[in-house]
Design an enzyme around this catalytic site. Structure first.
Site, PDB file in Angstrom:
ATOM      1  NE  ARG A 287      -2.605   0.942   3.518  1.00  0.00           N
ATOM      2  CZ  ARG A 287      -3.362   0.762   4.589  1.00  0.00           C
ATOM      3  NH1 ARG A 287      -4.645   0.445   4.439  1.00  0.00           N
ATOM      4  NH2 ARG A 287      -2.874   0.879   5.790  1.00  0.00           N
TER       5      ARG A 287
ATOM      6  CE  LYS B 112      -3.135   4.458   7.316  1.00  0.00           C
ATOM      7  NZ  LYS B 112      -4.479   4.987   7.537  1.00  0.00           N
TER       8      LYS B 112
ATOM      9  CD  GLU C 247     -11.800   5.740   4.234  1.00  0.00           C
ATOM     10  OE1 GLU C 247     -11.214   5.630   3.167  1.00  0.00           O
ATOM     11  OE2 GLU C 247     -11.212   6.011   5.302  1.00  0.00           O
TER      12      GLU C 247
HETATM   13  C1  COI Z   1      -4.650   3.144  11.306  1.00  0.00           C
HETATM   14  O1  COI Z   1      -5.706   2.536  11.490  1.00  0.00           O
HETATM   15  O2  COI Z   1      -3.562   2.571  11.426  1.00  0.00           O
HETATM   16  C2  COI Z   1      -4.653   4.532  10.884  1.00  0.00           C
HETATM   17  O3  COI Z   1      -3.743   4.877  10.202  1.00  0.00           O
HETATM   18  C3  COI Z   1      -5.651   5.502  11.313  1.00  0.00           C
HETATM   19  C4  COI Z   1      -5.013   6.662  12.016  1.00  0.00           C
HETATM   20  C5  COI Z   1      -5.781   7.894  11.780  1.00  0.00           C
HETATM   21  C6  COI Z   1      -4.833   6.392  13.480  1.00  0.00           C
END
Ligand code: COI
Length: 373
Positions: free
Chosen positions: A118, A220, A256
């Site tokens: 990812r 991400k 989401e």
């Molecule tokens: C995760 O679930 O690892 C995330 O990256 C969310 C984050 C905003 C804490």
């Protein structure tokens, strides 16, 4: 509030590199574990930073360069040019992976290769070079093992490992940075939401959007997160746990929650918004879809309208940080719909199965779990 106590005796870095991270971890684990266990209240871990001992870092020149050998260094602040690509233009990605201890001993990661892949896809979108899958997984392993004493005891939480990839080189005109840093740090964590494992009350946002088609919502990117802070704080001020976002074109399909994916159950059909460029391809999302299929639910990835979700039997969120969190209510334009939250919840069944795979209670026949010590 959990505080790190002062006495955190570190094993010197030269010693780690001489004997190798895994040998270091095995030999030092028990006394470090004891030292740490005595100073941390493992029963009250939330999701806040607790500074650990080491982080992993590796640099690479521009897009035609490769990431070479990285190293563990003491956890601490980093130095950046004021003109760094990440500071000026948001050229950055992050990942999240959890390391767990098991009852019978051992430390495990869950599908770290998926995070590596990812990050590579995200790096392409953000015009960055990325570490190979092997480099990424090795960095995550080394970070977990070097901070092993911070991994909570079985059932008390996990070590949340945060890989970052960002443009660290200076760049004044809008362009990709001239240097990139891959950095991995870690912190012990418990429940993500202050509600703990209690059902979430979501507020449907129809003014602010998380992502748009053609944007970076599907990867991400760090740029997906600051824009939702306003919506989260507004929802929290009104007593909600978090925000459910709608698509930015029709303001009709759910996308989401701020930090996680969403699922709805109607009868025997489990649905989640399809990957369309503005929805993150969650690794927990993917794993839950797989587990649900094996447990003979029909699983669909599709457009889900706000009306569909308001009419669901059950709703839940998934994410690495969040795990699988049941939703107790959704409020949209002043209308509140409450969902079943008493057992037997399908979300609970699916989460138990996931945790059983992670903790070795059931056989991991999919090869999802990676032992690292
Ligand atoms: C995760 O679930 O690892 C995330 O990256 C969310 C984050 C905003 C804490």
């Amino acid at each position: 509030m959990i505080r790190r106590r002062v006495s955190t005796r570190l094993i010197p870095l030269p010693y780690i590199s001489k004997i190798g991270a895994s040998t270091f971890a095995t030999q030092a684990a028990s006394f470090l574990q004891d030292a740490c266990e005595s100073s941390i209240d493992w029963n009250n871990l939330g999701f806040g930073l607790m500074e650990t001992d080491y982080m992993y870092t590796i640099k690479c020149g521009g897009k035609d360069d490769d990431f070479k050998a990285g190293k563990l260094i003491r956890y601490g602040n980093i130095e950046l040019s004021p003109c760094a690509g990440v500071l000026n233009y948001g050229q950055g990605l992050f990942e999240g992976i959890k390391a767990y201890r098991r009852e019978g001993g051992g430390v495990f990661l869950f599908r770290p290769q998926e995070n590596a892949i990812r990050m590579q896809k995200g790096a392409q979108r953000m015009c960055m070079p990325s570490p190979s899958t092997a480099q990424f997984v090795d960095a995550v392993k080394q970070t977990a093992l070097a901070n092993k004493r911070w991994i909570p005891p079985p059932g008390k939480g996990s070590l949340y490992i945060r890989p970052l990839l960002f443009g660290s080189g200076p760049v004044l005109g809008l362009a990709p940075a001239s240097e990139y840093t891959f950095l991995v740090y870690a912190s012990p964590v418990g429940n993500y939401f202050k509600e703990g494992t209690a059902p979430l009350n979501l507020y449907v946002e129809d003014e602010f959007h998380r992502a748009t088609r053609g944007g970076a919502g599907g990867v991400k990117s760090i740029t997906n997160y600051a824009p939702v802070l306003k919506a989260i704080s507004r929802a929290r001020d009104r007593g909600f746990s978090d925000v459910l976002y709608l698509d930015s074109v029709n303001k009709r399909n759910i996308e989401e929650v701020s930090s996680c994916n969403i699922f709805m159950l109607k009868g025997n059909v489990l649905s989640t918004p399809e990957i369309n460029g503005s929805i993150l391809e969650g690794i927990t999302r993917k794993s839950i879809m797989d587990i649900a299929t094996n447990l003979v639910y029909r699983v669909e990835e599709r457009s889900i309208t706000i009306e569909d979700v308001m009419d669901a039997d059950e709703v839940f969120c998934t994410g690495t940080a969040v795990g699988v969190a049941p939703v107790g209510s959704i409020t949209y334009k002043g209308n509140r719909v409450a969902y079943k939250t008493s057992t037997p919840l399908v979300s609970k069944k699916l989460y138990s199965r996931l945790v059983d795979i992670q903790t070795g209670v059931v056989e991991d026949d999919k090869g999802w779990v990676v032992e690292i010590n």
